[in-house]
Design a protein around this motif. Sequence first.
Motif, PDB file in Angstrom:
ATOM      1  N   LYS A 190       5.704 -15.107  -5.930  1.00 41.58           N
ATOM      2  CA  LYS A 190       5.186 -14.965  -7.292  1.00 41.58           C
ATOM      3  C   LYS A 190       4.755 -13.562  -7.692  1.00 41.58           C
ATOM      4  O   LYS A 190       5.045 -13.099  -8.776  1.00 41.58           O
ATOM      5  N   GLU A 191       4.007 -12.887  -6.804  1.00 42.92           N
ATOM      6  CA  GLU A 191       3.340 -11.689  -7.288  1.00 42.92           C
ATOM      7  C   GLU A 191       3.205 -10.600  -6.228  1.00 42.92           C
ATOM      8  O   GLU A 191       2.647 -10.819  -5.166  1.00 42.92           O
ATOM      9  N   LEU A 192       3.710  -9.434  -6.573  1.00 41.82           N
ATOM     10  CA  LEU A 192       3.513  -8.258  -5.720  1.00 41.82           C
ATOM     11  C   LEU A 192       2.573  -7.303  -6.454  1.00 41.82           C
ATOM     12  O   LEU A 192       2.777  -7.009  -7.633  1.00 41.82           O
ATOM     13  N   THR A 193       1.538  -6.854  -5.746  1.00 42.30           N
ATOM     14  CA  THR A 193       0.656  -5.859  -6.358  1.00 42.30           C
ATOM     15  C   THR A 193       0.811  -4.553  -5.585  1.00 42.30           C
ATOM     16  O   THR A 193       0.682  -4.536  -4.357  1.00 42.30           O
ATOM     17  N   ILE A 194       1.116  -3.511  -6.314  1.00 41.23           N
ATOM     18  CA  ILE A 194       1.308  -2.207  -5.689  1.00 41.23           C
ATOM     19  C   ILE A 194       0.003  -1.425  -5.790  1.00 41.23           C
ATOM     20  O   ILE A 194      -0.547  -1.249  -6.879  1.00 41.23           O
ATOM     21  N   LEU A 250       0.856  -1.195   0.000  1.00 41.42           N
ATOM     22  CA  LEU A 250       0.000   0.000   0.000  1.00 41.42           C
ATOM     23  C   LEU A 250       0.889   1.242   0.000  1.00 41.42           C
ATOM     24  O   LEU A 250       1.671   1.439   0.926  1.00 41.42           O
ATOM     25  N   ILE A 251       0.780   2.046  -1.033  1.00 46.88           N
ATOM     26  CA  ILE A 251       1.741   3.155  -1.174  1.00 46.88           C
ATOM     27  C   ILE A 251       1.164   4.538  -0.875  1.00 46.88           C
ATOM     28  O   ILE A 251       1.890   5.519  -0.877  1.00 46.88           O
ATOM     29  N   ASN A 252      -0.137   4.611  -0.610  1.00 43.36           N
ATOM     30  CA  ASN A 252      -0.728   5.945  -0.405  1.00 43.36           C
ATOM     31  C   ASN A 252      -0.119   6.693   0.779  1.00 43.36           C
ATOM     32  O   ASN A 252      -0.181   7.914   0.840  1.00 43.36           O
ATOM     33  N   ASP A 253       0.478   5.963   1.724  1.00 46.64           N
ATOM     34  CA  ASP A 253       1.053   6.630   2.899  1.00 46.64           C
ATOM     35  C   ASP A 253       2.452   7.189   2.657  1.00 46.64           C
ATOM     36  O   ASP A 253       3.032   7.819   3.536  1.00 46.64           O
ATOM     37  N   ILE A 254       3.016   6.933   1.457  1.00 42.05           N
ATOM     38  CA  ILE A 254       4.335   7.508   1.152  1.00 42.05           C
ATOM     39  C   ILE A 254       4.124   8.923   0.627  1.00 42.05           C
ATOM     40  O   ILE A 254       3.419   9.141  -0.352  1.00 42.05           O
ATOM     41  N   LYS A 255       4.752   9.876   1.325  1.00 39.73           N
ATOM     42  CA  LYS A 255       4.556  11.290   0.953  1.00 39.73           C
ATOM     43  C   LYS A 255       5.421  11.677  -0.234  1.00 39.73           C
ATOM     44  O   LYS A 255       6.599  11.311  -0.293  1.00 39.73           O
ATOM     45  N   SER A 256       4.861  12.465  -1.142  1.00 38.12           N
ATOM     46  CA  SER A 256       5.697  13.081  -2.176  1.00 38.12           C
ATOM     47  C   SER A 256       6.604  14.107  -1.519  1.00 38.12           C
ATOM     48  O   SER A 256       6.186  14.785  -0.590  1.00 38.12           O
ATOM     49  N   THR A 257       7.850  14.200  -1.974  1.00 38.30           N
ATOM     50  CA  THR A 257       8.736  15.250  -1.462  1.00 38.30           C
ATOM     51  C   THR A 257       9.175  16.103  -2.644  1.00 38.30           C
ATOM     52  O   THR A 257       8.816  15.812  -3.790  1.00 38.30           O
ATOM     53  N   LYS A 258       9.989  17.117  -2.351  1.00 43.18           N
ATOM     54  CA  LYS A 258      10.489  17.988  -3.414  1.00 43.18           C
ATOM     55  C   LYS A 258      11.231  17.161  -4.463  1.00 43.18           C
ATOM     56  O   LYS A 258      11.127  17.396  -5.653  1.00 43.18           O
ATOM     57  N   SER A 259      12.024  16.192  -4.007  1.00 39.19           N
ATOM     58  CA  SER A 259      12.859  15.453  -4.946  1.00 39.19           C
ATOM     59  C   SER A 259      12.106  14.336  -5.670  1.00 39.19           C
ATOM     60  O   SER A 259      12.383  14.051  -6.824  1.00 39.19           O
TER      61      SER A 259
END
Length: 503
Positions: A156-160, A112-121
């Motif tokens: 086998k499988e990772l779903t992002i 689950l990637i929604n908790d990763i914040k966008s940063t300047k870079s």
Amino acid sequence: MTTDIKFKKSAPAKTSIAVITVYDNAKLKGEGLTLDKASKGLISNAIKTSPKFSGKHGETLAVSLPEKSDFDQVICLGLGKAAELNAPKAEELGGKLFAKLESIGTQKAVLLINDIKSTKSLQTQEYAASIAMGFKLRSYKFEIYKAKNKDKKPFKELTIIGDEFKKAEKLYVPQSGVADGVFTARDLINEPPNTLHPPHYAKFIKKELEPLGVKVEILDEKKMKAMGMGAILAVGMGSAQKPRMVIMRWNGSKKKTAPIALVGKGVTFDTGGISLKPGAGMDEMKMDMGGSAAVVGTMKALALRGSKSNVVGIVGLAENMPSSNAYRPGDIIKSYSGKTIEIMNTDAEGRLVLADCLTHVQKKFKPSMIIDLATLTGAIMVALGHEYCGTFTNNDKLWGQMEKASANTSEKLWRMPLDPFWKQDMESNVADLRNLARTSGRWGGACTAAGFLEHFIEDGTTWAHMDIAGTAYIKADKPTVPKFGTGFGVRVLDRLIADNYES
Ligand code: BES
Ligand code: MN
Ligand code: ZN
């Protein structure tokens, strides 16, 4: 390769494991918090009481959830400090996540990637693509020579999963092609020398790359003899498996610009020849084609991601064996360039193979620049260990571009000096050149080798030489796997081309 990475908006039904991300303040947010609430604080409590997890970069913590939860298990993946997270570090996370999931023995998971914040870079979707890349690179296995183990169920499988899954997927697809190029390079290095001899290797390249739109031409020993390629032929003379030169062309640019040339040493096994190497560890000399593997892998990567560049790859394939036909110390041979070479040691064979490749690529293709890769000297390992690839170049601008590409791919380069002294120290009293330095002896062995190659670069041509003897083949992290091919070179070259030479 069995590991598949998918991108979706929401988790598919029946996924037992969800991976959530946690920064170094160890606080749950968003999706992590939702799962925590649903489990009545089980996850946050596990974090609080675990001495080994505080959200530091690369840490993991597995928490089992009660029955009837959305998932059976949650894995917390530590992101570290938000400000310090960049693409190479995100890749590292992907690798660690793969190792964790593999150790659990599961076959599927969602991240689950929604908790990763966008940063300047970097944006969230860029982090996600980099995690996926690291995950894929880590999933590599070389097991074709092991009897199948029926009980073994590989991951086998990772779903992002995330709101921006489409953007993340778009960023990941070309990177995945680069990873496939890395895998091909690793496979070639790991392949044993009894199967990967020059004729077989040449055929493999044709079979592998032509369907991807790369033009492949093979020069066999007859053709090379007729052309006067006396250096590569001398190296291969002692082997029953005769040398080959393979030329690969990728024309992805709309413009008819001069190509970039990538040249690779492909000594499929280096016994040292008549100047025989000691027996201990000689098996490792199956990796002496690592430079060529990097070139083949890069050509594959360029084709898979549809690079808008013009690149010619050229590899010299030969097996260095002692026999009654083998070349000898004392021989004087004539290279394709016309320069004669006095052989002082048949174990300094890589430079001879490269010499004819360098001449051919310049004569035939007039490249805008040349980069060669070779497992050329033990001396570069003395200098830089397994961590850095020694890079010699006559062009500061190219060096700047290589340094940047290196920083973005975690393939580390260190600039080494070219000096007129070393070039001159490779001149012979009885021939034009010799393959061992006259006065330097073993000192500066990587530098004198570069000095030898310099004799085969036309004046004014931009050139870099990468000595990958230390980085092409390294200890695996598992004690049961002694050493393995890294595919070093594919990523940094692909990146160099992507960032500077596409139009
Ligand atoms: N393939 C070796 C270099 C090498 C050594 C690669 C160890 C990877 C690990 C190369 O052909 C070689 O034998 N070089 C000699 C050169 C010397 C005879 C001038 C060396 O480094 O000892
Ligand atoms: Mn050698
Ligand atoms: Zn060698």
